[in-house]
Design a protein around this motif. Structure first.
Motif, PDB file in Angstrom:
ATOM      1  N   ARG A 135       0.842  -1.206   0.000  1.00  0.00           N
ATOM      2  CA  ARG A 135       0.000   0.000   0.000  1.00  0.00           C
ATOM      3  C   ARG A 135       0.876   1.255   0.000  1.00  0.00           C
ATOM      4  NH1 ARG A 135      -5.285   1.292   2.132  1.00  0.00           N
ATOM      5  NH2 ARG A 135      -5.490  -0.906   2.731  1.00  0.00           N
ATOM      6  N   LEU A 136       1.926   1.254   0.833  1.00  0.00           N
ATOM      7  CA  LEU A 136       2.812   2.415   0.908  1.00  0.00           C
ATOM      8  C   LEU A 136       3.573   2.613  -0.400  1.00  0.00           C
ATOM      9  CD1 LEU A 136       4.085   4.699   2.598  1.00  0.00           C
ATOM     10  CD2 LEU A 136       5.859   3.063   3.284  1.00  0.00           C
ATOM     11  N   ILE A 137       4.097   1.526  -0.949  1.00  0.00           N
ATOM     12  CA  ILE A 137       4.892   1.624  -2.180  1.00  0.00           C
ATOM     13  C   ILE A 137       4.053   2.150  -3.338  1.00  0.00           C
ATOM     14  CG2 ILE A 137       6.237   0.298  -3.852  1.00  0.00           C
ATOM     15  CD1 ILE A 137       7.567   0.787  -1.085  1.00  0.00           C
ATOM     16  N   HIS A 138       2.755   1.865  -3.329  1.00  0.00           N
ATOM     17  CA  HIS A 138       1.882   2.323  -4.398  1.00  0.00           C
ATOM     18  C   HIS A 138       1.296   3.710  -4.120  1.00  0.00           C
ATOM     19  CE1 HIS A 138       1.646  -2.121  -5.401  1.00  0.00           C
ATOM     20  NE2 HIS A 138       2.097  -1.552  -6.504  1.00  0.00           N
ATOM     21  N   THR A 139       1.734   4.343  -3.030  1.00  0.00           N
ATOM     22  CA  THR A 139       1.294   5.700  -2.700  1.00  0.00           C
ATOM     23  C   THR A 139       2.183   6.713  -3.408  1.00  0.00           C
ATOM     24  OG1 THR A 139       0.491   4.998  -0.523  1.00  0.00           O
ATOM     25  CG2 THR A 139       0.935   7.345  -0.810  1.00  0.00           C
ATOM     26  N   ASP A 140       1.605   7.792  -3.859  1.00  0.00           N
ATOM     27  CA  ASP A 140       2.366   8.882  -4.488  1.00  0.00           C
ATOM     28  C   ASP A 140       3.010   9.724  -3.381  1.00  0.00           C
ATOM     29  OD1 ASP A 140       3.240  11.234  -5.725  1.00  0.00           O
ATOM     30  OD2 ASP A 140       1.669  11.142  -7.249  1.00  0.00           O
ATOM     31  N   PHE A 141       4.308   9.588  -3.221  1.00  0.00           N
ATOM     32  CA  PHE A 141       5.009  10.292  -2.142  1.00  0.00           C
ATOM     33  C   PHE A 141       5.014  11.803  -2.358  1.00  0.00           C
ATOM     34  CE2 PHE A 141       7.628   7.241   0.582  1.00  0.00           C
ATOM     35  CZ  PHE A 141       6.755   6.184   0.372  1.00  0.00           C
ATOM     36  N   MET A 142       4.996  12.227  -3.610  1.00  0.00           N
ATOM     37  CA  MET A 142       4.934  13.662  -3.869  1.00  0.00           C
ATOM     38  C   MET A 142       3.608  14.233  -3.382  1.00  0.00           C
ATOM     39  SD  MET A 142       7.734  14.868  -4.877  1.00  0.00           S
ATOM     40  CE  MET A 142       7.050  16.505  -5.121  1.00  0.00           C
ATOM     41  N   LYS A 143       2.531  13.442  -3.489  1.00  0.00           N
ATOM     42  CA  LYS A 143       1.235  13.901  -2.982  1.00  0.00           C
ATOM     43  C   LYS A 143       1.246  13.972  -1.455  1.00  0.00           C
ATOM     44  CE  LYS A 143      -1.761  12.615  -6.840  1.00  0.00           C
ATOM     45  NZ  LYS A 143      -2.941  11.806  -7.289  1.00  0.00           N
ATOM     46  N   VAL A 183       3.373  16.359   4.580  1.00  0.00           N
ATOM     47  CA  VAL A 183       4.333  15.497   5.277  1.00  0.00           C
ATOM     48  C   VAL A 183       5.752  16.026   5.044  1.00  0.00           C
ATOM     49  CG1 VAL A 183       5.323  13.187   5.449  1.00  0.00           C
ATOM     50  CG2 VAL A 183       2.858  13.462   5.123  1.00  0.00           C
ATOM     51  N   GLN A 184       6.399  16.438   6.110  1.00  0.00           N
ATOM     52  CA  GLN A 184       7.768  16.940   5.996  1.00  0.00           C
ATOM     53  C   GLN A 184       8.802  15.879   6.340  1.00  0.00           C
ATOM     54  OE1 GLN A 184       8.585  20.912   7.473  1.00  0.00           O
ATOM     55  NE2 GLN A 184       6.402  21.271   7.782  1.00  0.00           N
ATOM     56  N   SER A 185       8.410  14.923   7.180  1.00  0.00           N
ATOM     57  CA  SER A 185       9.328  13.879   7.621  1.00  0.00           C
ATOM     58  C   SER A 185       8.660  12.518   7.543  1.00  0.00           C
ATOM     59  CB  SER A 185       9.784  14.127   9.063  1.00  0.00           C
ATOM     60  OG  SER A 185      10.375  15.399   9.210  1.00  0.00           O
ATOM     61  N   MET A 186       9.467  11.500   7.262  1.00  0.00           N
ATOM     62  CA  MET A 186       8.964  10.128   7.279  1.00  0.00           C
ATOM     63  C   MET A 186       9.939   9.268   8.069  1.00  0.00           C
ATOM     64  SD  MET A 186       7.870   7.504   4.199  1.00  0.00           S
ATOM     65  CE  MET A 186       6.384   8.440   3.808  1.00  0.00           C
ATOM     66  N   SER A 187       9.388   8.437   8.946  1.00  0.00           N
ATOM     67  CA  SER A 187      10.235   7.484   9.672  1.00  0.00           C
ATOM     68  C   SER A 187       9.859   6.074   9.257  1.00  0.00           C
ATOM     69  CB  SER A 187      10.095   7.656  11.183  1.00  0.00           C
ATOM     70  OG  SER A 187       8.777   7.433  11.608  1.00  0.00           O
ATOM     71  N   LEU A 188      10.876   5.284   8.958  1.00  0.00           N
ATOM     72  CA  LEU A 188      10.702   3.897   8.537  1.00  0.00           C
ATOM     73  C   LEU A 188      11.535   3.002   9.436  1.00  0.00           C
ATOM     74  CD1 LEU A 188      11.075   4.545   4.707  1.00  0.00           C
ATOM     75  CD2 LEU A 188       8.941   3.920   5.857  1.00  0.00           C
ATOM     76  N   SER A 189      11.057   1.799   9.668  1.00  0.00           N
ATOM     77  CA  SER A 189      11.743   0.885  10.585  1.00  0.00           C
ATOM     78  C   SER A 189      12.567  -0.151   9.848  1.00  0.00           C
ATOM     79  CB  SER A 189      10.727   0.179  11.490  1.00  0.00           C
ATOM     80  OG  SER A 189      10.094   1.102  12.342  1.00  0.00           O
ATOM     81  N   ARG A 202      14.073   5.455  -0.310  1.00  0.00           N
ATOM     82  CA  ARG A 202      14.503   6.196  -1.512  1.00  0.00           C
ATOM     83  C   ARG A 202      13.380   7.122  -1.994  1.00  0.00           C
ATOM     84  NH1 ARG A 202      16.771   1.077  -2.729  1.00  0.00           N
ATOM     85  NH2 ARG A 202      14.962   0.534  -4.009  1.00  0.00           N
ATOM     86  N   MET A 203      12.160   6.624  -1.983  1.00  0.00           N
ATOM     87  CA  MET A 203      11.025   7.420  -2.443  1.00  0.00           C
ATOM     88  C   MET A 203      10.820   8.660  -1.561  1.00  0.00           C
ATOM     89  SD  MET A 203       8.457   4.216  -3.301  1.00  0.00           S
ATOM     90  CE  MET A 203       6.990   5.185  -3.705  1.00  0.00           C
ATOM     91  N   ALA A 204      10.985   8.502  -0.267  1.00  0.00           N
ATOM     92  CA  ALA A 204      10.833   9.631   0.650  1.00  0.00           C
ATOM     93  C   ALA A 204      11.892  10.693   0.383  1.00  0.00           C
ATOM     94  CB  ALA A 204      10.916   9.147   2.095  1.00  0.00           C
ATOM     95  N   GLN A 205      13.129  10.252   0.182  1.00  0.00           N
ATOM     96  CA  GLN A 205      14.201  11.197  -0.087  1.00  0.00           C
ATOM     97  C   GLN A 205      14.004  11.896  -1.430  1.00  0.00           C
ATOM     98  OE1 GLN A 205      17.296   8.239   0.573  1.00  0.00           O
ATOM     99  NE2 GLN A 205      18.047   9.366   2.345  1.00  0.00           N
ATOM    100  N   GLU A 206      13.559  11.151  -2.431  1.00  0.00           N
ATOM    101  CA  GLU A 206      13.318  11.750  -3.747  1.00  0.00           C
ATOM    102  C   GLU A 206      12.185  12.771  -3.702  1.00  0.00           C
ATOM    103  OE1 GLU A 206      12.606   8.338  -6.159  1.00  0.00           O
ATOM    104  OE2 GLU A 206      14.738   7.761  -6.257  1.00  0.00           O
ATOM    105  N   ALA A 207      11.243  12.579  -2.762  1.00  0.00           N
ATOM    106  CA  ALA A 207      10.136  13.520  -2.612  1.00  0.00           C
ATOM    107  C   ALA A 207      10.523  14.731  -1.766  1.00  0.00           C
ATOM    108  CB  ALA A 207       8.933  12.816  -1.995  1.00  0.00           C
TER     109      ALA A 207
END
Length: 347
Positions: free
Chosen positions: A101-109, A115-121, A148-153
């Motif tokens: 579900r997350l991978i298919h989400t548009d991170f730019m949206k 969303v300014q920050s994302m934390s992943l485990s 990678r997607m978070a950083q690219e966004a």
């Protein structure tokens, strides 16, 4: 960028607000604080209640609001909540599960919504150990992809790693992985026995001390920040090493702990000192969040460094550390007892 700590009175407002927007999650992590489940709890806050809560959080003006779970992406109104929080001037961080579900989400949206920050485990330095920990195949690959997607966004990226008895030997391997991922922050979480987390996975106090010294040694030569969660005595180690070297610590330590600069709201609106300390002081459905944080006896006492008991109460580092109140509660039943995973003996 990390939110500024300057001019924040932790008696008046928290440094971090964690909001468990749902307990629904597709993963089955061994240490899950929330004991997450496949479907949403019918008692979780409605959209209307959630928007009202965001207004209440904005009154406190915390430097950061962390939307966590469960998996916050399982809420159908998550974009609406993010936009409302950002519109109130809140810095929004998202802590999603690494699912399809997350991978298919548009991170730019997500970024455009606020969303300014994302934390992943990442709880294993290899696919084998991480996927075993998370309970679902391919979460390791998805986590790397999401990073990678978070950083690219253009998001600030934080990687969270849980230290358990079975992952103690992977600290150096984790460091090499962080050098590849280049997060803004690496947060090392010391296990608290709550939810699905068991006492059997806790390392010894001496093993924890060795990890903190290794982290302090490594933090000097990396470009990303290193901090701990529920491992407050890492601050003491950093100060001790800085004094020994005649230097300043690598980074300013924010003296937060459960209930002191931290407040947690559960999926059903319960107000607690943190997600790892299940002591309820009120509920946002009938109580004012700011009033509970500032005035409830539980929060007031948790912020009192002199209310600590045992060696934590005698420790000269109690004002910047104070130990994990959640782990003290989880292991002894007393939230003000000494942190059982600290080996330091006060002078």
């Amino acid at each position: 960028m990390r939110p500024s700590f300057e001019n924040i009175d932790l008696n008046e407002r928290p440094f971090l607000v964690f909001w468990e927007v749902t307990r629904a999650c597709a993963l089955a992590c061994k240490h899950c604080r929330a004991t997450a489940q496949p479907h949403a709890d019918p008692q979780e806050l409605s959209t209307e209640e959630a928007l009202k809560l965001i207004d209440a959080i904005a009154v406190l003006r915390p430097p950061m609001l962390v939307l966590t779970g469960g998996d916050p992406m399982m809420r159908r109104d998550i974009f609406d909540l993010i936009r409302h929080a950002a519109g109130k001037g809140l810095r929004v961080a998202l802590s999603p599960a690494a699912t399809a579900r997350l991978i298919h989400t548009d991170f730019m949206k997500l970024k455009e919504a606020g969303v300014q920050s994302m934390s992943l485990s990442l709880d294993g330095a290899t696919q084998e150990t991480h996927d075993a920990f998370r309970g679902v195949p391919d979460t390791y690959v998805r986590t790397l992809q999401a990073a990678r997607m978070a950083q690219e966004a253009g998001m600030h990226l934080q990687i969270n790693t849980t230290i358990t008895r079975s992952t103690l030997g992977e600290v150096d391997a984790f460091l090499e992985l962080m050098k590849e991922l280049k997060p803004s922050m690496w947060s090392v979480f010391l296990l608290v026995p709550t939810g699905r987390a068991s006492l059997d996975e806790l390392p010894s106090a001496e093993e924890v001390e060795a990890v903190w010294h290794r982290l302090e040694e490594l933090s000097v030569d990396v470009e990303f920040g290193v901090k701990t969660t529920e491992g407050h005595h890492y601050r003491r180690v950093a100060l001790q090493e800085a004094k020994r070297k005649g230097a300043k610590p690598a980074r300013h330590a924010v003296p937060t702990r459960d209930g002191k600069g931290i407040v947690f709201i559960s999926h059903t609106g319960e107000i607690q000192p943190s997600g790892f300390l299940p002591m309820t002081a009120g509920n946002v459905r009938q109580d004012e969040l700011a009033e509970v944080y500032r005035s409830h006896p539980l929060f007031v006492k948790l912020r009192d460094d002199d209310a600590l008991e045992g060696k934590c109460g005698r420790c000269e580092y109690r004002r910047i550390c104070g130990g994990s109140r959640a782990r003290a509660y989880g292991m002894t039943g007393n939230a003000f007892a000494s942190d059982p995973l600290c080996s330091y003996q006060p002078r």
